[in-house]
Scaffold this motif. Sequence first.
Motif, PDB file in Angstrom:
ATOM      1  N   LYS A 128       0.856  -1.187   0.000  1.00  0.00           N
ATOM      2  CA  LYS A 128       0.000   0.000   0.000  1.00  0.00           C
ATOM      3  C   LYS A 128       0.892   1.237   0.000  1.00  0.00           C
ATOM      4  N   THR A 129       0.476   2.270  -0.718  1.00  0.00           N
ATOM      5  CA  THR A 129       1.299   3.471  -0.834  1.00  0.00           C
ATOM      6  C   THR A 129       1.559   4.124   0.522  1.00  0.00           C
ATOM      7  N   ASP A 130       0.614   3.991   1.454  1.00  0.00           N
ATOM      8  CA  ASP A 130       0.789   4.574   2.787  1.00  0.00           C
ATOM      9  C   ASP A 130       2.004   3.999   3.513  1.00  0.00           C
ATOM     10  N   TYR A 131       2.341   2.775   3.193  1.00  0.00           N
ATOM     11  CA  TYR A 131       3.447   2.104   3.881  1.00  0.00           C
ATOM     12  C   TYR A 131       4.747   2.121   3.092  1.00  0.00           C
ATOM     13  N   MET A 132       4.703   2.613   1.862  1.00  0.00           N
ATOM     14  CA  MET A 132       5.923   2.690   1.056  1.00  0.00           C
ATOM     15  C   MET A 132       6.768   3.859   1.540  1.00  0.00           C
ATOM     16  N   GLN A 133       8.067   3.629   1.597  1.00  0.00           N
ATOM     17  CA  GLN A 133       9.003   4.652   2.058  1.00  0.00           C
ATOM     18  C   GLN A 133       9.905   5.094   0.906  1.00  0.00           C
ATOM     19  N   ASP A 134      10.292   6.357   0.944  1.00  0.00           N
ATOM     20  CA  ASP A 134      11.204   6.887  -0.068  1.00  0.00           C
ATOM     21  C   ASP A 134      12.514   6.095  -0.047  1.00  0.00           C
ATOM     22  N   ILE A 148      11.072   2.775  -5.005  1.00  0.00           N
ATOM     23  CA  ILE A 148      10.000   3.691  -4.627  1.00  0.00           C
ATOM     24  C   ILE A 148      10.599   5.052  -4.284  1.00  0.00           C
ATOM     25  N   THR A 149       9.965   6.096  -4.782  1.00  0.00           N
ATOM     26  CA  THR A 149      10.342   7.454  -4.379  1.00  0.00           C
ATOM     27  C   THR A 149       9.061   8.189  -3.989  1.00  0.00           C
ATOM     28  N   LYS A 150       9.229   9.109  -3.047  1.00  0.00           N
ATOM     29  CA  LYS A 150       8.108   9.939  -2.587  1.00  0.00           C
ATOM     30  C   LYS A 150       8.530  11.392  -2.741  1.00  0.00           C
ATOM     31  N   LYS A 151       7.621  12.187  -3.323  1.00  0.00           N
ATOM     32  CA  LYS A 151       7.925  13.603  -3.515  1.00  0.00           C
ATOM     33  C   LYS A 151       6.617  14.383  -3.545  1.00  0.00           C
ATOM     34  N   ASP A 152       6.543  15.427  -2.768  1.00  0.00           N
ATOM     35  CA  ASP A 152       5.365  16.300  -2.723  1.00  0.00           C
ATOM     36  C   ASP A 152       4.068  15.525  -2.503  1.00  0.00           C
ATOM     37  N   GLY A 153       4.118  14.527  -1.617  1.00  0.00           N
ATOM     38  CA  GLY A 153       2.929  13.745  -1.287  1.00  0.00           C
ATOM     39  C   GLY A 153       2.534  12.715  -2.330  1.00  0.00           C
ATOM     40  N   LYS A 154       3.347  12.549  -3.358  1.00  0.00           N
ATOM     41  CA  LYS A 154       3.061  11.565  -4.404  1.00  0.00           C
ATOM     42  C   LYS A 154       4.043  10.411  -4.299  1.00  0.00           C
ATOM     43  N   THR A 155       3.595   9.246  -4.763  1.00  0.00           N
ATOM     44  CA  THR A 155       4.430   8.044  -4.721  1.00  0.00           C
ATOM     45  C   THR A 155       4.742   7.616  -6.151  1.00  0.00           C
ATOM     46  N   TYR A 156       6.012   7.258  -6.358  1.00  0.00           N
ATOM     47  CA  TYR A 156       6.477   6.848  -7.689  1.00  0.00           C
ATOM     48  C   TYR A 156       7.155   5.489  -7.600  1.00  0.00           C
ATOM     49  N   VAL A 157       7.012   4.698  -8.651  1.00  0.00           N
ATOM     50  CA  VAL A 157       7.736   3.442  -8.780  1.00  0.00           C
ATOM     51  C   VAL A 157       8.609   3.579 -10.026  1.00  0.00           C
TER      52      VAL A 157
END
Length: 183
Positions: A128-134, A148-157
């Motif tokens: 789940k995206t909530d549990y994915m870490q940058d 996985i990357t997180k930026k500005d509240g968005k999740t990227y694979v």
Amino acid sequence: MKKSVKILVLASLLAVFGCKESEKSAQSAEDPSATESVGQSGVVDEVSNPNIVQTAVGSKEHSTLVTAVKAAGLVDALSNAGPFTVFAPTNAAFDKLPAGTVEGLLKPEKKDELKSILEYHTYVGVLKTDYMQDGQEFEMVNPKKVKITKKDGKTYVNGSEIIASIETSNGIIHVIGDVLLPK
């Protein structure tokens, strides 16, 4: 007289039932799938929530992905209990690939390559995206890793934004705008 009527009725019944069995055998010969057992994808269940494949089939934005999953022979695998996480490229994502790429991958002689690409979009377990870490990396089915990357509240694979997430009966689908290619 009664005895001959009984014999005549019995003979008629045997003839009728014999013809029915003959019809069934002929149908089975014409359509072998009529008697073969089917995999998990062939199970009809009108009560449960749809699985990953059923959800993708119902999405007009994922018809290319569904065609690819069928060509790679992965329908039954992705219909099983799982749980799975599938990063699902949209039709527009497939359109971004060089001309002829999708058509080439759908050819029977490219089945292994197509399967490897699709397995690179599949993780065994629920992410789940909530549990994915940058910076997290996950080993996919093929078994290469995605990042996985997180930026500005968005999740990227692998740099592709997760546009939407859909929970299914056997996991989760993360809709993405790019096809992930294993390196």
